[in-house]
Design a protein around this motif. Structure first.
Motif: not given
Length: 246
Positions: A168-172
């Motif tokens: 997910s972009e949130d994690d990245l």
């Protein structure tokens, strides 16, 4: 061909030009290579506008540069779209213009004055008039990860056990817990920033290159070539070794 990776810049244009000079000197000795910037171009430092323009124009001119999407750059573009929007990963007691985050310094570099002391609607209106749309579009279009030389480059880190294509972009852009404390292997060596430390550090499964430029530290660059990682300094390449087993 070697790959260079530059840590979190946070509006320090002078430091960015300095590490680009180091890279140019190294390329003169070792040949051309791609340059990856792991994000956080803006906030806290004095010259975010100059950093964004320099990298945007360099890429438009054909430089082999990669700039990754990050949490601070995402906070900036979210504000530009709608100041009422909140990044879901930002602490509830903070906003982009909070002194701990540094958005006011970013807007100041574009000519928006007293961003932390005026009604948000007026600040946003000034920002829409002074921040080039090309800069906003540039930041919005950045990839969240990059793979080169058998290494994966991200801003913050990855969620263990998930292929990079499915992260997910949130994690990245935001992850710490679950990544920093993971001591097993990832699908590749991860080179990242986001978590400020004193010097670039190789942990075996990841390399953190955020050496605290946002807090008065240096801006660091590493070189990856043939599976080896080097810290690039004014004295040349210094091997960056993982901890010894046992």
């Amino acid at each position: 061909m070697q790959t260079y990776a530059i840590g979190d810049i946070h509006g320090h244009f002078d430091l960015l030009r300095g590490v680009h000079d180091l890279i140019a000197d190294d390329m003169a000795r070792h040949g051309a290579g791609q340059v990856v910037h792991v994000g956080d171009l803006v906030d806290r430092g004095p010259a975010s506008a100059a950093v964004v323009e320099y990298l945007r124009c360099g890429i438009e001119a054909g430089q082999d540069w990669v700039v990754l999407r990050s949490n601070h750059d995402r906070l900036f573009t979210t504000f530009m779209a709608d100041p009422a929007l909140r990044d879901p990963c930002l602490r509830a007691d903070l906003s982009w213009l909070h002194p701990k985050i540094g958005g006011a310094e970013t807007l100041r570099s574009y000519g928006v004055r007293s961003a932390g002391d005026r009604p948000i609607e007026k600040v946003h209106a000034d920002a829409r008039g002074l921040v080039p749309q090309a800069d906003v579009e540039f930041l919005n279009s950045r990839p969240a990860w990059h793979r080169a030389n058998g290494v994966i480059f991200v801003h913050a880190g990855v969620r263990p056990g998930i292929a990079i294509e499915h992260q997910s972009e949130d994690d990245l852009c935001w992850i710490r817990a679950g990544f920093l404390d993971h001591d097993g292997p990832f699908e590749a060596l991860i080179v990242h920033g986001h978590t400020a430390i004193d010097v670039p550090t190789h942990y075996g499964n990841r390399v953190n290159i955020d050496s605290s430029a946002a807090y008065g530290g240096p801006l660091s660059v590493v070189v990856i070539e043939e599976g080896e990682v080097f810290h690039l300094t004014t004295a040349g390449r210094v091997p960056l070794q993982p901890p010894q087993a046992g």
